[in-house]
Scaffold this active site. Structure first.
Site, PDB file in Angstrom:
ATOM      1  CB  CYS A 102      89.265  46.774-130.822  1.00  0.00           C
ATOM      2  SG  CYS A 102      91.060  46.982-131.009  1.00  0.00           S
ATOM      3  CG  HIS A 147      91.036  46.581-126.739  1.00  0.00           C
ATOM      4  ND1 HIS A 147      90.593  45.894-127.840  1.00  0.00           N
ATOM      5  CD2 HIS A 147      89.919  46.863-125.994  1.00  0.00           C
ATOM      6  CE1 HIS A 147      89.277  45.763-127.766  1.00  0.00           C
ATOM      7  NE2 HIS A 147      88.844  46.343-126.667  1.00  0.00           N
ATOM      8  CG  ASN A 168      86.133  46.393-124.045  1.00  0.00           C
ATOM      9  OD1 ASN A 168      86.577  46.390-125.186  1.00  0.00           O
ATOM     10  ND2 ASN A 168      86.265  45.369-123.225  1.00  0.00           N
TER      11      ASN A 168
END
Length: 843
Positions: free
Chosen positions: A178, A349, A369
């Site tokens: 990520c 994250h 995201n």
């Protein structure tokens, strides 16, 4: 230039030989070492030399390279021989900023595991073998394999780059990277806004429009900023795909044409994960990944730290983003509250920050995201990963891909902000590459920074960015699991004898690859220190397996001019002393009653000729969590011996590190008198702080003699007498002027032979002063005195001197008593002082 270096090495060899025959061994040693360094550099750069260089030397092929290596071995062996036979040889200062040394370090950093990462010189493939990153467990679970364009899959006919992507159009898929995808997203968003090519710029080859294109031979080069410079990573065009040929990696999916896949994110992701160990990536932070991608300066802000000021940070970030000087991502922690209101967050994250919005009184943050659902149209219509596959990878469900929250909510729910700063904010920059040796658990490499302020900006802010290079081999990767490595960039004021220059973020140790220090440059000279500390987390000897570690330090400033140069070696002689703060020696700062128990040393610098004064530089290293202070004092000498210092006045200080600093302290003086045994004290701020330390004493006129000063009463019989001054018992009698002095606590003793006595009187706790009716009670440390009187004569034999309220108490030291009867009296200066005390007797 290569040929000129060869001629210089040969000339230095001849000069060294002549000096050795003339018995000028120090000069010969220095020239042998310098010649050896040049020969080694020539051998290392032999293959890159100009082809005409061979004819200059009169030889060709491997013969010349072999001769250069033999010459290096010969001169360095000669230097070692001189050093082993002559103890007065001055050490040769290594030229850390020399072209040869800088080139050598960049060469050392050209290997990351088994991956070649040569310095980027030009576009184009090499003949090296291409490795594939190891697939992730989720890949293997889906029977994923590497598939290339030659396999004729549906995506093989698509352009590598066809149109510009917004940040929101890059999809992470199932790989746990990520941070890198968030970095790609904010770089693509920046490109769309500012017309740059930060996201796609690293990927080669390029078409006539300077956008990435497929290579006909299936070989691509990626230009990453890492290990001190721009480096080349080579990959092929094979990407992880499932058994239907569907890509299982980062993709670009234009919202205007979802079937028009962009594969350039997949190749950049592959190159990055190749150097990070494979697709089973354990995570990073996006600012670090953006540094590799773009070269921008990374900074991490902890949102829950005491020194985080959300108002100032907001204003700073809004301004920087409006000017194109910052890119942002945000990170959650493993403890992040997943569900709050209508937004659910994924723990541990990274999220891309696409925009900061000021709408009247509201401040909003637009987040993306990267781990989200691609458009699915089946293998025949585009073959993208399905939502089911993604859900198996996600630790929690989520509601939205792009969402907006308030600045206050972001500060409350997220753990960190990762900022990437545009280096073009600064007019000037300068860098150097260094190495921390594995032979030392703590390493400190120094250079001098010269600053010329401009008229418009007389006190410019300077940034120092320290980056530890990716580890060179698997041994260090394995050791990293049981060893913590901390780095920091320090700045010392070079115009004020080595005082640490404090600023808001200066000298903070971090356990990552990047450290950033800012400070106002109101002086013209500073010493910059690249500092590393290693802490072992287990007892398996992992520290012993650590390798030499290379790094790069870059200085940015808007001064008129900045430059880096070698720190002048004023101190050719050096001695290192290891030490330990134990339960008995961790005395704390000078205001603590246990201060005198700190490790103390007598340091004597030898004389040299007619010199009246000489110079010394003292550094102390300890754990990053320990704040330490160096004090060098005029000695207290009694009967020819240096006594421990229990207190001092400002006039007793020869030099000091001035303030307590975590991990590293430096003090220096140019006014030491040779032959005097100065007292060196190394203390922590808090008493009882246990742990090891290392002292390095560097001197100008010869190696210093360093001897530990024994603890008070060492080797003598010790007796502790505990009592208290009591108003009820009539023993709080005060000084002789009150007429009741002998009513104070006292002890009588007799000796039948000569005896040496040391006595120390200390307060056990805070005194309570009971005053007369006209005064109120106060808490203060009382003034003390201890005196020995002869019983027959009633006269004073020895005394601690005038009443004093020293934290360590007062003492009679090394008094010689004749046979007879004596009384020892402990008193306070004021009457009616009630306090417990200890009288220590050493005989």
């Amino acid at each position: 230039k290569w040929s000129q270096k060869l001629e210089e090495a040969q000339k230095l060899t001849n000069e060294a030989t002549r000096l050795e025959f003339a018995k000028d061994y120090s000069s010969a040693f220095a020239k042998y070492v310098r010649a050896g360094e040049l020969y080694l550099s020539l051998a290392r750069t032999y293959d890159d030399r100009p082809k005409t260089a061979v004819s200059v030397a009169g030889e060709s092929g491997t013969d010349l390279k072999t001769r250069i290596k033999k010459a290096a071995e010969k001169v360095l062996n000669r230097a070692e021989k001189i050093k082993s036979l002559r103890k007065d040889i001055k050490p040769v200062q290594k030229k850390v900023l020399s072209v040869e040394e800088q080139s050598r370090i960049l060469d050392l950093a050209s290997k990351i595991g088994t991956i070649d990462a040569p310095v980027w010189k030009q576009e184009g493939p090499s003949t090296s073998t291409i490795e594939q990153p190891a697939l992730a467990p989720l890949h293997l679970k889906k029977n994923a394999t590497y598939r290339s364009r030659k396999d004729g899959l549906f995506w093989s006919k698509k352009s590598l780059y066809s149109l510009e992507l917004q940040g929101s159009e890059i999809v992470q898929d199932i790989v746990n990277d990520c941070s890198f995808i968030a970095a790609l997203e904010v770089a693509a968003q920046y490109d769309a806004k500012w017309g740059t090519n930060l996201a796609t710029g690293p990927l080669f080859p390029k078409g006539t429009d300077q956008t990435p294109k497929w290579d006909d031979a299936g070989r691509h080069q990626v230009r990453f900023h890492m290990n001190g410079t721009k480096r080349k990573i080579e990959i092929d065009d094979a990407i992880p795909c499932d058994d239907q040929g569907t890509p299982m990696c980062a993709l670009g999916i234009p919202s205007s044409d979802p079937k028009n896949l962009q594969l350039w994110p997949a190749l950049l992701e592959k190159a990055y994960l190749l150097i990070r160990g494979g697709y089973d990536f354990k995570g990073s932070n996006a600012a670090m990944d953006l540094h590799v991608l773009t070269g921008w300066i990374p900074e991490q802000l902890g949102l829950h730290r005491d020194d985080f000021h959300r108002e100032k940070v907001w204003e700073r970030l809004v301004k920087a983003m409006k000017e194109g000087n910052a890119m942002l991502t945000a990170g959650t922690s493993k403890n992040t509250q997943e569900e709050y209101g209508q937004i659910r967050l994924i723990r541990s994250h990274n999220y891309a920050v696409l925009d900061l919005i000021e709408d009247h009184a509201e401040r909003k943050v637009v987040l993306m995201n990267p781990w989200r659902q691609p458009v699915s149209s089946g293998a025949s219509g585009g073959g993208l990963a399905t939502m089911q596959t993604l859900n198996e990878a996600l630790p929690v469900c989520y509601a939205k891909e792009q969402f907006t929250i308030t600045w206050d909510e972001l500060c409350a729910r997220f753990d960190s902000l990762y900022i990437s700063w545009n280096p073009k904010m600064f007019k000037m920059s300068s860098e150097f590459h260094g190495i921390w040796r594995s032979s030392r658990k703590n390493g400190h490499v120094q250079v001098q920074l010269n600053v010329e302020p401009s008229t418009a900006n007389p006190v410019p802010t300077t940034w120092v960015h320290l980056v530890k290079h990716f580890p060179p081999d698997d041994k260090e990767r394995a050791a990293s699991s049981t060893v913590s490595e901390w780095i920091s960039a320090h700045a010392f004021d070079n115009e004020n004898e080595g005082v640490l220059h404090h600023s808001e973020y200066a000298g903070e140790y971090v356990d990552g690859l990047h450290a950033l220090t800012r400070f106002k440059t109101d002086k013209k000279k500073y010493t910059l220190v690249a500092s590393r500390q290693i802490e072992e987390n287990s007892a398996d000897g992992a520290i012993d397996r650590c390798q030499d570690s290379t790094f790069t330090m870059t200085v940015y400033s808007n001064a008129s001019h900045i430059s880096l140069e070698e720190v002048e070696n004023k101190y050719p002689f050096e001695i290192a002393i290891p030490g330990q703060w134990t339960l008995g020696t961790a005395g704390g700062n000078p205001l603590e009653p246990t201060f005198m128990h700190n490790p103390q040393y007598a340091i004597t610098v030898p004389a040299s000729g007619a010199m009246q004064t000489t110079s010394v530089r003292i550094s102390a290293e300890a754990s990053k969590d320990v704040s330490i202070l160096i004090l060098l004092l005029w000695p207290k000498i009694d009967q020819g011996s240096v006594q421990r210092t229990d207190h001092f006045a400002p006039g007793d200080i020869v030099c000091s590190s001035e303030t307590y600093n975590y991990g590293l302290a430096i003090a220096q003086s140019t006014k030491l008198k040779p032959g005097i045994p100065y007292t060196l004290i190394i203390s922590t701020y808090s008493p009882g702080h246990l742990g090891p330390f290392n002292i390095t004493v560097q001197t100008q006129t010869g190696q210093a003699e360093v001897k530990p000063i024994p603890m008070e009463g060492a080797g003598m019989y010790q007796q502790r007498l505990r009592d208290r001054w009591s108003i009820a018992k009539g023993t709080a009698a005060g000084a002789p002027r009150f007429g009741r002095w002998q009513s104070n606590p006292s002890w009588t003793f007799s000796i039948d032979r000569k005896m040496q006595l040391t006595a120390r009187l200390t307060i056990d706790s805070k005194a309570r002063t009971e005053s007369t009716a006209s005064e109120s009670s106060i808490n203060k440390r009382p003034h003390l005195n201890v005196t020995v009187i002869g019983q027959e004569s009633g006269k004073e034999i020895a005394s601690s001197g005038p009443y004093a309220n020293i934290p360590c108490g007062v003492a009679i030291r090394n008094v010689m008593l004749e046979p007879g009867n004596y009384t020892i009296i402990a008193s306070t200066f004021d009457m009616y002082v009630e306090a417990a005390f200890t009288l220590q007797l050493f005989t």
